[in-house]
Scaffold this motif. Structure first.
Motif, PDB file in Angstrom:
ATOM      1  N   ALA A   1       0.837  -1.201   0.000  1.00 28.33           N
ATOM      2  CA  ALA A   1       0.000   0.000   0.000  1.00 28.33           C
ATOM      3  C   ALA A   1       0.871   1.250   0.000  1.00 28.33           C
ATOM      4  O   ALA A   1       0.601   2.214  -0.721  1.00 28.33           O
ATOM      5  CB  ALA A   1      -0.906  -0.025   1.220  1.00 28.33           C
ATOM      6  N   ASN A   2       1.955   1.197   0.803  1.00 32.12           N
ATOM      7  CA  ASN A   2       2.818   2.365   0.895  1.00 32.12           C
ATOM      8  C   ASN A   2       3.631   2.560  -0.380  1.00 32.12           C
ATOM      9  O   ASN A   2       3.977   3.684  -0.727  1.00 32.12           O
ATOM     10  CB  ASN A   2       3.772   2.219   2.080  1.00 32.12           C
TER      11      ASN A   2
ATOM     12  N   SER B   1       2.766   1.890  -3.416  1.00 35.33           N
ATOM     13  CA  SER B   1       2.022   2.090  -4.666  1.00 35.33           C
ATOM     14  C   SER B   1       2.390   3.416  -5.339  1.00 35.33           C
ATOM     15  O   SER B   1       2.608   3.467  -6.554  1.00 35.33           O
ATOM     16  CB  SER B   1       0.527   2.004  -4.394  1.00 35.33           C
ATOM     17  N   ALA B   2       2.494   4.482  -4.559  1.00 34.16           N
ATOM     18  CA  ALA B   2       2.803   5.795  -5.147  1.00 34.16           C
ATOM     19  C   ALA B   2       4.194   5.793  -5.759  1.00 34.16           C
ATOM     20  O   ALA B   2       4.410   6.277  -6.872  1.00 34.16           O
ATOM     21  CB  ALA B   2       2.693   6.870  -4.077  1.00 34.16           C
ATOM     22  N   ALA B   3       5.146   5.168  -5.000  1.00 34.90           N
ATOM     23  CA  ALA B   3       6.514   5.127  -5.500  1.00 34.90           C
ATOM     24  C   ALA B   3       6.585   4.403  -6.844  1.00 34.90           C
ATOM     25  O   ALA B   3       7.295   4.819  -7.756  1.00 34.90           O
ATOM     26  CB  ALA B   3       7.416   4.439  -4.484  1.00 34.90           C
TER      27      ALA B   3
ATOM     28  N   ALA C   1       3.979   4.026  -8.872  1.00 33.01           N
ATOM     29  CA  ALA C   1       3.185   4.779  -9.847  1.00 33.01           C
ATOM     30  C   ALA C   1       3.993   5.914 -10.451  1.00 33.01           C
ATOM     31  O   ALA C   1       3.858   6.224 -11.632  1.00 33.01           O
ATOM     32  CB  ALA C   1       1.928   5.303  -9.182  1.00 33.01           C
ATOM     33  N   PHE C   2       4.852   6.521  -9.604  1.00 32.25           N
ATOM     34  CA  PHE C   2       5.611   7.668 -10.100  1.00 32.25           C
ATOM     35  C   PHE C   2       7.095   7.359 -10.279  1.00 32.25           C
ATOM     36  O   PHE C   2       7.926   8.258 -10.239  1.00 32.25           O
ATOM     37  CB  PHE C   2       5.391   8.868  -9.173  1.00 32.25           C
ATOM     38  N   HIS C   3       7.387   6.054 -10.414  1.00 34.57           N
ATOM     39  CA  HIS C   3       8.734   5.596 -10.772  1.00 34.57           C
ATOM     40  C   HIS C   3       9.791   6.154  -9.845  1.00 34.57           C
ATOM     41  O   HIS C   3      10.861   6.529 -10.276  1.00 34.57           O
ATOM     42  CB  HIS C   3       9.072   5.997 -12.226  1.00 34.57           C
ATOM     43  N   ASP C   4       9.468   6.206  -8.549  1.00 34.92           N
ATOM     44  CA  ASP C   4      10.427   6.789  -7.611  1.00 34.92           C
ATOM     45  C   ASP C   4      11.110   5.675  -6.832  1.00 34.92           C
ATOM     46  O   ASP C   4      10.597   5.216  -5.802  1.00 34.92           O
ATOM     47  CB  ASP C   4       9.693   7.750  -6.667  1.00 34.92           C
TER      48      ASP C   4
ATOM     49  N   ALA D   1      12.174   6.546  -3.175  1.00 35.46           N
ATOM     50  CA  ALA D   1      11.071   6.461  -2.211  1.00 35.46           C
ATOM     51  C   ALA D   1      10.742   5.000  -1.917  1.00 35.46           C
ATOM     52  O   ALA D   1      10.473   4.635  -0.765  1.00 35.46           O
ATOM     53  CB  ALA D   1       9.846   7.175  -2.771  1.00 35.46           C
TER      54      ALA D   1
ATOM     55  N   LEU E   1      -3.276  -0.878  -7.541  1.00 36.39           N
ATOM     56  CA  LEU E   1      -3.923   0.404  -7.297  1.00 36.39           C
ATOM     57  C   LEU E   1      -5.214   0.368  -8.095  1.00 36.39           C
ATOM     58  O   LEU E   1      -5.181   0.312  -9.326  1.00 36.39           O
ATOM     59  CB  LEU E   1      -3.011   1.528  -7.785  1.00 36.39           C
TER      60      LEU E   1
ATOM     61  N   ARG F   1      -5.481  -2.034 -10.715  1.00 37.20           N
ATOM     62  CA  ARG F   1      -4.421  -1.990 -11.707  1.00 37.20           C
ATOM     63  C   ARG F   1      -3.127  -2.443 -11.038  1.00 37.20           C
ATOM     64  O   ARG F   1      -2.787  -1.958  -9.957  1.00 37.20           O
ATOM     65  CB  ARG F   1      -4.248  -0.565 -12.244  1.00 37.20           C
TER      66      ARG F   1
END
Lengths: 192, 439
Positions: free
Chosen positions: B53-54, B56-58, B60-63, B66, B129, B132
């Motif tokens: 869950a944590n 997912s953003a990393a 999603a934004f190829h970080d 992070a 997400l 997806r």
């Protein structure tokens, strides 16, 4: 012009004789590849297109936005740098049940209310106008030009070491009643 | 001996105690292992969910930075040795520890679940997400917690084993003393009752001995009494007899016919009295005589007696069967045969054809001799008196005799430890049986 070309291809394909089909498919593939490469935007924008879509997952719009039976609109103000990456990215996707629609606004005067607006302009006053409209329309404004965030843009794509990073103007987002997920904020450089 | 038994019991109890504990611990360990595995799978799944869950953003934004930072939170989980994230294309995106070599991780995502592997537990978890798939999380955990727990349980089990063995030993000691006391108590009771019975037996034996002595004493007194009576009676009787003879020889001419008849009766009775006394003396002498046992050839003895009878002019028929030899006092047994045979001769004398049969029956190792005649017989009603001293079933006029013969027979046989018996029917004859003890 590009659109016409592809239509020509489809027509040719559809009405082509049945025999030597394989040859035709191969020829078509080659044609398509040349077509794609001919109109390919930089790889950077492929990523940015995905990021634009990804914002829909980490940002909450106020309730009733978009309204019932209305689509979720992603707009591009100014010249389109994405080619057709945006369409490819959102193909078949929805935002909380709303289908996604891509709109391109070549002129600043034609800009309609959107949920996400990518501002590909350099004129400061034009940016200012758009960002001011955005606050009332609950539009997430995104851009990658210099100081777009300082003109009231909410998210700017910053390229560092060949990597796309995010810079977020949190107060601008707040004024448009947009709530940005802490997960997203964690990744971004946040300015007030 | 006692120590060996108690030692064996103690060892058995301790062995059972140990086996039970080991079995319990074994089952417990097994259960613990299964439960641990399940809980570890659950634990890793839960951690994976949080990390996914944590992350997912990393993703999603190829970080990747992070993502690495998010993975680094796993440092607080000592059970997690390695973890990594794959992007949507299955390429390695970020690792934990950040410096770990890519070779440490599977080249691409595999089955999305956790399970036991050689060196711990590992598995994949999807990062999604809104349905997806953004990528995949891989995690690898060690089994240190399990080993630590097993070591703790092992130590605990060992302590429990020692403790329970100790408790068992102490309980055993306590119970053993109580049990031993109980056993001793019962043994003592048994011994006491045994002693009582023994004492009682001894008392009884003592009493028997005393009674026997008294009886023997009384018997001896009786015997000596009858002996001295008969002996002492003989002298005056002889004198009476002598003077009666003188009276008969020298003065009978001076007596009238009636006087002579009375004198004859007196003389006859004196003679008879002498005979009675002689026999009584013989009978009482028997009691004082010691047995001298020797092998007796019965057939020879009986044949001798029969030919003696025949030489006296007895005309009856004698049937003598072969008789087994026996041990006994030669003179006394001879007396027995003499009495029985002369009895048979006497009572069958009046028959037209007297037949006297002598034989033996051997049953259950005991030989019973018999003398059968076809003479006057007797009434079984008076069987009790048959072997009594001076007891007669026939009058002296019918058959002469003093009534001592059968009494002597009985006395001799009894002295030999044997038995006498008889069967008879008036005018049809009689059978006399006697046996000697096998000794």
């Amino acid at each position: 012009m590009q659109r016409e070309l592809s239509e020509v291809f489809i027509l040719r394909f559809r009405y082509g004789s049945e025999h030597s089909m394989r040859l035709r498919i191969a020829a078509g593939m080659v044609f398509l590849l040349t077509l794609v490469s001919a109109r390919q935007a930089p790889k950077e924008y492929q990523i940015k297109a995905v990021f634009l879509y990804n914002f829909t997952q980490f940002i909450s719009w106020p309730a009733e936005t978009p309204g019932q039976d209305e689509p979720f609109v992603i707009g591009v103000a100014g010249p389109n740098p994405f080619g057709n990456y945006l369409e490819e990215t959102v193909k078949g996707e929805t935002v909380q049940g709303h289908p996604i629609v891509i709109k391109y606004f070549a002129q600043i005067t034609t800009v309609e209310p959107c949920h996400i607006l990518f501002i590909n302009l350099t004129d400061k006053s034009a940016i200012k106008t758009l960002t001011e409209q955005a606050a009332t329309n609950h539009t997430l404004t995104v851009g990658d030009v210099m100081n777009v965030e300082k003109q009231g843009g909410m998210i700017r794509f910053v390229t560092e070491n060949n990597k796309t990073r995010l810079r977020i103007n949190l107060s601008a987002a707040k004024s448009a009643d947009l709530v940005i997920s802490s997960k997203l904020l964690k990744l971004a450089e946040v300015i007030e | 001996m006692k120590r060996a038994i108690t030692g064996r019991i103690l060892r058995g109890i301790l062995l059972i105690n140990g086996i039970v504990l080991l079995l319990t611990c074994g089952i417990f360990f097994l259960y613990e292992y299964v439960a641990y595995r399940q809980s570890r799978v659950d634990e890793l799944t839960a951690i994976s969910r949080v990390i996914s869950a944590n992350a997912s953003a990393a993703l999603a934004f190829h970080d990747a930075d992070a993502a690495r930072e998010i993975l680094s939170a796993l440092q607080s989980e000592p059970g997690i040795t390695a973890a990594c994230l794959y992007d949507a294309e299955g390429k390695l995106f970020a690792t934990f520890p950040a410096s770990a070599a890519d070779k440490k991780f599977p080249a691409e995502p595999g089955l999305e679940s956790f399970g036991m592997v050689d060196d711990g537990i590992a598995g994949f978890h999807p990062v999604t997400l809104e349905a997806r798939k953004l990528g995949t999380l891989y995690m690898h955990g060690n089994n240190h917690a399990l080993y630590e727990r097993m070591i703790v349980y092992g130590i605990l089990a060992f302590c429990i084993l020692i403790f329970s063995s100790l408790v068992t030993y102490l309980l055993y000691k306590m119970l053993k003393n109580r049990m031993l006391k109980e056993v001793q108590l019962q043994t003592n009771e048994l011994r006491e009752s045994q002693a009582t019975i023994l004492a009682f037996n001894q008392q009884l034996e003592q009493r028997v001995v005393e009674r026997t002595e008294q009886l023997e004493h009384a018997n001896k007194e009786l015997e000596s009494f009858s002996y001295s009576v008969s002996h002492d009676l003989r002298a005056p009787l002889r004198s009476i007899h002598g003077y009666l003879n003188i009276l008969h020889e020298e003065y009978s001419s001076k007596l009238d016919e009636e006087g002579q008849r009375v004198l004859n009766i007196v003389l006859k009775n004196a003679q008879r009295m002498g005979q009675l006394i002689d026999e009584l003396l013989a009978f009482s002498k028997l009691g004082r005589k010691e047995l001298i046992r020797s092998e007796i050839r019965m057939t020879d003895m009986v044949n001798n007696l029969v030919s003696e009878q025949k030489s006296l002019g007895i005309t009856g028929e004698f049937i003598v069967h072969p008789l087994p030899a026996a041990r006994g006092d030669n003179a006394m047994i001879r007396q027995v045969w003499t009495n029985l045979i002369s009895n048979a001769v006497k009572y069958s004398r009046k028959k037209e054809r007297p037949v006297i049969e002598i034989g033996s029956v051997t049953e259950a190792g005991t030989t019973t001799y018999f003398v059968r005649d076809n003479g006057a017989g007797f009434d079984m009603q008076y069987y009790d008196k048959l072997f009594g001293v001076f007891q007669r079933l026939h009058s002296t006029k019918e058959f002469e005799g003093t009534g001592v013969g059968l009494a002597i027979v009985q006395r001799v046989v009894a002295k030999h430890g044997g038995k006498v018996s008889a069967e008879g029917k008036i005018n049809e004859g009689a059978v006399f049986y006697f046996s000697l003890s096998s000794e």
